[in-house]
Scaffold this motif. Structure first.
Motif, short mmCIF file in Angstrom:
data_model
loop_
_atom_site.label_atom_id
_atom_site.label_comp_id
_atom_site.label_asym_id
_atom_site.label_seq_id
_atom_site.Cartn_x
_atom_site.Cartn_y
_atom_site.Cartn_z
N PRO A 170 -7.83 -21.45 11.38
CA PRO A 170 -6.81 -20.41 11.23
C PRO A 170 -6.49 -20.18 9.77
N HIS A 171 -6.17 -18.94 9.43
CA HIS A 171 -5.77 -18.64 8.06
C HIS A 171 -4.81 -17.47 8.07
N ALA A 172 -4.03 -17.35 7.00
CA ALA A 172 -3.00 -16.30 6.93
C ALA A 172 -2.80 -15.85 5.50
N GLY A 173 -2.44 -14.61 5.32
CA GLY A 173 -2.16 -14.06 3.99
C GLY A 173 -2.12 -12.55 4.09
N ARG A 174 -1.75 -11.85 3.03
CA ARG A 174 -1.76 -12.24 1.63
C ARG A 174 -0.47 -11.77 0.98
N GLU B 84 -3.82 -27.24 15.26
CA GLU B 84 -3.75 -28.25 16.31
C GLU B 84 -3.98 -27.63 17.68
N ALA B 85 -3.49 -26.40 17.87
CA ALA B 85 -3.61 -25.71 19.16
C ALA B 85 -4.97 -25.07 19.36
N GLY B 86 -5.84 -25.17 18.36
CA GLY B 86 -7.19 -24.63 18.49
C GLY B 86 -7.32 -23.15 18.19
N LEU B 87 -6.31 -22.56 17.55
CA LEU B 87 -6.39 -21.14 17.19
C LEU B 87 -7.29 -20.97 15.97
N THR B 88 -7.97 -19.85 15.89
CA THR B 88 -8.91 -19.63 14.81
C THR B 88 -8.74 -18.23 14.22
N GLY B 89 -9.30 -18.04 13.04
CA GLY B 89 -9.32 -16.73 12.42
C GLY B 89 -7.99 -16.33 11.83
N PRO B 90 -7.87 -15.05 11.41
CA PRO B 90 -6.63 -14.57 10.80
C PRO B 90 -5.49 -14.55 11.81
N LEU B 91 -4.33 -15.03 11.39
CA LEU B 91 -3.16 -15.08 12.26
C LEU B 91 -2.28 -13.87 11.96
#
Length: 372
Positions: A198-202, A330-337
């Protein structure tokens, strides 16, 4: 972990800057009961039961090219009125522990290391930090000074992208709280997609743009035509010095303008000007002048003044994001949030209005709660 709460690492890029220092000191103060968690959305009732890592479980480290130790940096912030008197000595042990986990970043002037060498070294620092402290995971959060947008023909990655690449390589979720490039470069698109992180921005939304995200929907909902929206920022400190560079200022202003364009459906006349006033330090003033038309073409004006301390506005958001992204991992989420757009000027996707963004954030909280 023998029944103990698993610990979560927070690795700051720009770990000796004002925002990181304020976040570390603030986390320690809240954990010790010295200060309330004012400004932390994740400490409000809608986030109860979501499984976020407790503040007491966070372990801090990071990269920086500066050498001023965090306890001394906290003293400087106290003198500037950012931290309350007496707080720095009360949390000195926590500041010192975080400072001992800071490693030299780069590239510094004259640095001969290649991009690959820098990425490999940064990734090794992250892995070592995780193993040394027996951490369940490490979230990398970029809070360094704004860098100019890279030239179209640049052959090397900008520093923010080197750190983002290192996060991917080390298996760490990533948050870009700055307007710098970070993951948003074609060179990292495939790696980000393949990483399953998971990642977030910007660019954190702390002041002027926060207000724009509230006001712009008001004009749309009341069918008032915004003709021009101009702004001026007066700020000092490291951010002021960095944004004196026209390239860095352009990167910063792109997010401010996006909020208006996305919400209003057009880009109104006017620009945002950023003036470096060193004596202001971490304090800033933002003026906005909004020219709009009402019924029968009547011309009207709204002016706003926002005065605040950037580090104190940003630090609780940084702690929120570190916890939310750690829990998402931890919850297994992936990609842009995209649901974390509430925190950003230039989010990965989703609505631009603050109310709609907050609704999405609350839905994300429910999603985390159900994932337990």
């Amino acid at each position: 972990m023998g029944g103990r709460t698993a610990r979560t690492g927070v690795w700051f890029v720009g770990a000796r800057g004002s925002v990181a220092t304020t976040a570390v000191a603030g986390c320690a103060a809240i954990t010790a009961g010295l200060q309330p968690p004012t400004g932390m959305v994740t400490e409000t009732p809608p986030f109860d039961g979501t499984g976020l890592p407790p503040l007491s479980s966070l372990v801090f480290g990071g990269h920086d090219t500066a050498h001023c130790p965090l306890p001394k940096r906290a003293e400087h912030l106290t003198d500037a009125g950012v931290l309350p008197h007496g707080l720095a000595p009360a949390v000195r042990a926590e500041l010192q522990a975080a400072d001992e986990e800071i490693r030299l970043g780069g590239p510094a002037p004259g640095d001969t290391r290649s991009d690959e060498e820098l990425i490999a070294e940064f990734a090794a620092d992250l892995t070592s930090f995780r193993v040394r402290n027996a951490l369940a995971r490490v979230v990398v959060v970029n809070v360094s000074s704004t860098e100019p947008l890279p030239a179209p023909d640049a052959v090397r990655l900008p520093p923010s992208s080197l750190y983002a690449a290192a996060a991917l390589r080390a298996g760490c979720p990533y948050v870009n709280f700055t307007p710098s490039t970070g993951l948003r470069t074609p060179a990292l698109t495939d790696a980000a997609a393949a990483g399953g992180l998971p990642h977030a921005g910007r660019d954190g939304k702390t002041g002027q743009t926060l207000l724009r995200a509230v006001l712009a929907p008001m004009f749309v909902q009341r069918a008032l035509e915004v003709r021009a929206w101009s702004g001026t920022n007066l700020l000092g400190g490291g951010d002021g010095a960095a944004l004196a560079d026209p390239g860095a200022a352009a990167a910063k202003n792109a997010g401010k303008e996006r909020v208006l364009t996305d919400t209003l459906g057009h880009t109104p006349q006017g620009e945002v000007h950023i003036d470096d006033v060193p004596m202001l330090g971490d304090w800033k003033t933002a003026w906005d002048h909004i020219a709009f038309e009402g019924f029968l073409g009547s011309r009207m004006i709204l002016q706003t003044i926002w005065q605040g301390c950037d580090s104190a506005l940003a630090a609780p958001l940084v702690l929120d994001l570190a916890r939310l992204v750690a829990r998402a991992h931890e919850a297994g989420l992936t990609g842009p949030l995209a649901e974390l757009g509430f925190y950003f000027k230039d989010p990965d996707a989703g609505p631009s209005g603050l109310s709609d963004q907050f609704t999405a954030l609350l839905s994300f909280a429910n999603r985390l709660r159900e994932a337990q």
